[in-house]
Write a protein that holds these residues in place. Sequence first.
Motif, PDB file in Angstrom:
ATOM      1  N   ARG A 106      -3.731  -0.617   4.260  1.00 16.30           N
ATOM      2  CA  ARG A 106      -4.733  -0.128   3.554  1.00 16.30           C
ATOM      3  C   ARG A 106      -5.682  -0.912   2.413  1.00 16.30           C
ATOM      4  N   ASN A 107      -7.298  -0.530   2.461  1.00 19.15           N
ATOM      5  CA  ASN A 107      -7.997  -1.606   2.411  1.00 19.15           C
ATOM      6  C   ASN A 107      -8.658  -0.784   0.769  1.00 19.15           C
ATOM      7  N   ARG A 108      -9.050  -0.815  -0.153  1.00 17.97           N
ATOM      8  CA  ARG A 108      -9.616  -0.365  -1.309  1.00 17.97           C
ATOM      9  C   ARG A 108     -11.498  -0.854  -1.746  1.00 17.97           C
ATOM     10  N   GLU A 110     -14.798  -2.968  -3.294  1.00 19.42           N
ATOM     11  CA  GLU A 110     -15.012  -3.638  -4.645  1.00 19.42           C
ATOM     12  C   GLU A 110     -16.383  -3.958  -5.128  1.00 19.42           C
ATOM     13  N   CYS A 143     -16.962   3.040   4.480  1.00 15.77           N
ATOM     14  CA  CYS A 143     -16.889   2.294   3.604  1.00 15.77           C
ATOM     15  C   CYS A 143     -18.613   3.978   2.468  1.00 15.77           C
ATOM     16  N   ALA A 146     -16.580   7.156   1.567  1.00 12.40           N
ATOM     17  CA  ALA A 146     -14.936   6.101   0.827  1.00 12.40           C
ATOM     18  C   ALA A 146     -16.349   6.364  -1.112  1.00 12.40           C
ATOM     19  N   TYR A 185     -15.655  -3.660   0.337  1.00 14.21           N
ATOM     20  CA  TYR A 185     -13.552  -3.606   1.147  1.00 14.21           C
ATOM     21  C   TYR A 185     -13.417  -5.452   0.281  1.00 14.21           C
ATOM     22  N   ALA A 204     -11.887   2.605  -7.654  1.00 15.55           N
ATOM     23  CA  ALA A 204     -12.163   2.216  -6.252  1.00 15.55           C
ATOM     24  C   ALA A 204     -10.896   3.501  -5.834  1.00 15.55           C
ATOM     25  N   ASP A 205      -9.977   3.686  -6.331  1.00 16.13           N
ATOM     26  CA  ASP A 205      -8.307   3.937  -6.586  1.00 16.13           C
ATOM     27  C   ASP A 205      -8.591   5.489  -5.621  1.00 16.13           C
ATOM     28  N   VAL A 208      -9.444   5.331  -0.973  1.00 14.18           N
ATOM     29  CA  VAL A 208      -8.235   3.906  -0.165  1.00 14.18           C
ATOM     30  C   VAL A 208      -8.479   4.636   0.981  1.00 14.18           C
ATOM     31  N   ASN A 209      -8.971   3.681   2.535  1.00 17.49           N
ATOM     32  CA  ASN A 209      -8.466   3.773   3.594  1.00 17.49           C
ATOM     33  C   ASN A 209      -7.714   3.188   3.923  1.00 17.49           C
TER      34      ASN A 209
END
Lengths: 249, 259
Positions: A106-108, A110, A143, A146, A185, A204-205, A208-209
């Motif tokens: 998982r990637n978030r 920033e 991205c 998101a 990310y 960012a929560d 989440v990818n």
Amino acid sequence: MTRLTLSVVLAVMMAAGCGSSPRQGADTVTVLAAASLTAAFDDMKTQFEKSHPGVTVKITYDGSAVLAQQIINGASADVFASADQATMSKVVAAGLTDSVPQVFARNRLEIVVWPTNPKNVVRLADLARPGVVVVTCAESVPCGAAIKKIEQSSRIAVHPVSQETAVTGVLSKVETGEADAGVVYVTDVNSAGGRVLGIPFPEADMAVNDYPIAVLKNTRRSTAAAQFVDFVQGVFGRQALDRVGFQTP
Amino acid sequence: MRLPALLFVPAAVAVALLVLPVVGLLSRTDLRRLPELVSSPAAVDALWLSVRTSATATGLCLVVGVPLAVVLARGRLPGLRLLRATVLLPLVLPPVVGGLALLYLLGRNGFGGRLLEAALGIRLPFTTVAVVLAQTFVAMPFLVIGLEGALRTAGARYEAVAATLGARPFVVFRRVTVPLLLPSIGSGLVLTFARALGEFGATITFAGNFPGTTQTLPLLAYQLAQSDVDSSVAVSLLLVALALLVITLVRPRVIEGSP
């Protein structure tokens, strides 16, 4: 003279043709992976080849959508690791996966700024401040989708001056100082080293990818391909992913 | 003149190489959805922006490129060979690198950019002006190199005669050099416009990508390709159609129309 020219031309064309056709050994696993996985998968490749003598892993990195398009158009590959579910779904819908895609990372997002953070950006709302030049991804890439989702749920409207088609575009605009801030990310911030500063933000929560991985249908090396997929989800794979900032399930 | 038959074989190969990919593009297009896809607001905005910026860039190339070509072909300056090589640079540089170069010069932290901001309060990146500059940068060599070659082929005899008859240098340029060059200027401008129209790498690096301001057709096509390939193909066809229109409408007249 003409015959000579012609034969030279033919020879060159044939040489070029032969050179470009992939000559894969019996035990080469071809992996197509999202560009954001570069550091982690390079690490895994080295380790996997060490623990599986005789097997070579060949990885091509690119945008997930580009890779999915290549698979759908008949690229021969054994494993596909995508940066989002939507892109993997396209490959699944085309009937080209051999295993059920599994989420392995998982990637978030920033916020990313210059190392000195001259505009003093500390939270998402700061990106909506007038005078702060912001760059984000276009909505059509993961991205960007998101950040759109986050904007909608947090009711903070960011007005970017540019909607980049890849995270690398956002990073380079911040690195060169053209933009005061961008959204990328966590893993991109880490791979940029000290050239940028990452600022985590709680919103960012909301987006989440998930990164799914699957063995592809037309693989001729299903055993080795399955082994690699297991390896990515195993202890070493997780460590490699953790190191660059991914969260692992 | 009768053409040697042998020429037709490689010529056919060349045509196939150039035309078949476009056929491939067409074969992937859903023709029923085409009108809807190419008339979307994003596509129309991008088309209009592309036409405006490419035309401006072509105009800019004309104003500064023609004099440069004349200087390169006729001038007797030290370092002219080096200058000639420099003009070729944008052809060799990957456009993305060209965009970075522009950014490092005219960006917020480049010395040119700082100067502009301090003196005039102007910031170029992320503006339509940046798009025009990027297009001019990559397209200019197409005009200059073609013209320089034409000038050399034509030779300086007419100009010399005009000068011996008492014409001043600028009169020679205006009454002799330019009229002789007109067909080459025409074809050079078409090439320049076509190159500016297709410009992608330098634009996205230097000007960014924002609908209405910096998102030209190639940028839109690339962005769409990330998610919706059908729309991307449709927009690409729009680009092809526009380029063909310009090349077929303008080119024969300016080249074949005059001797």
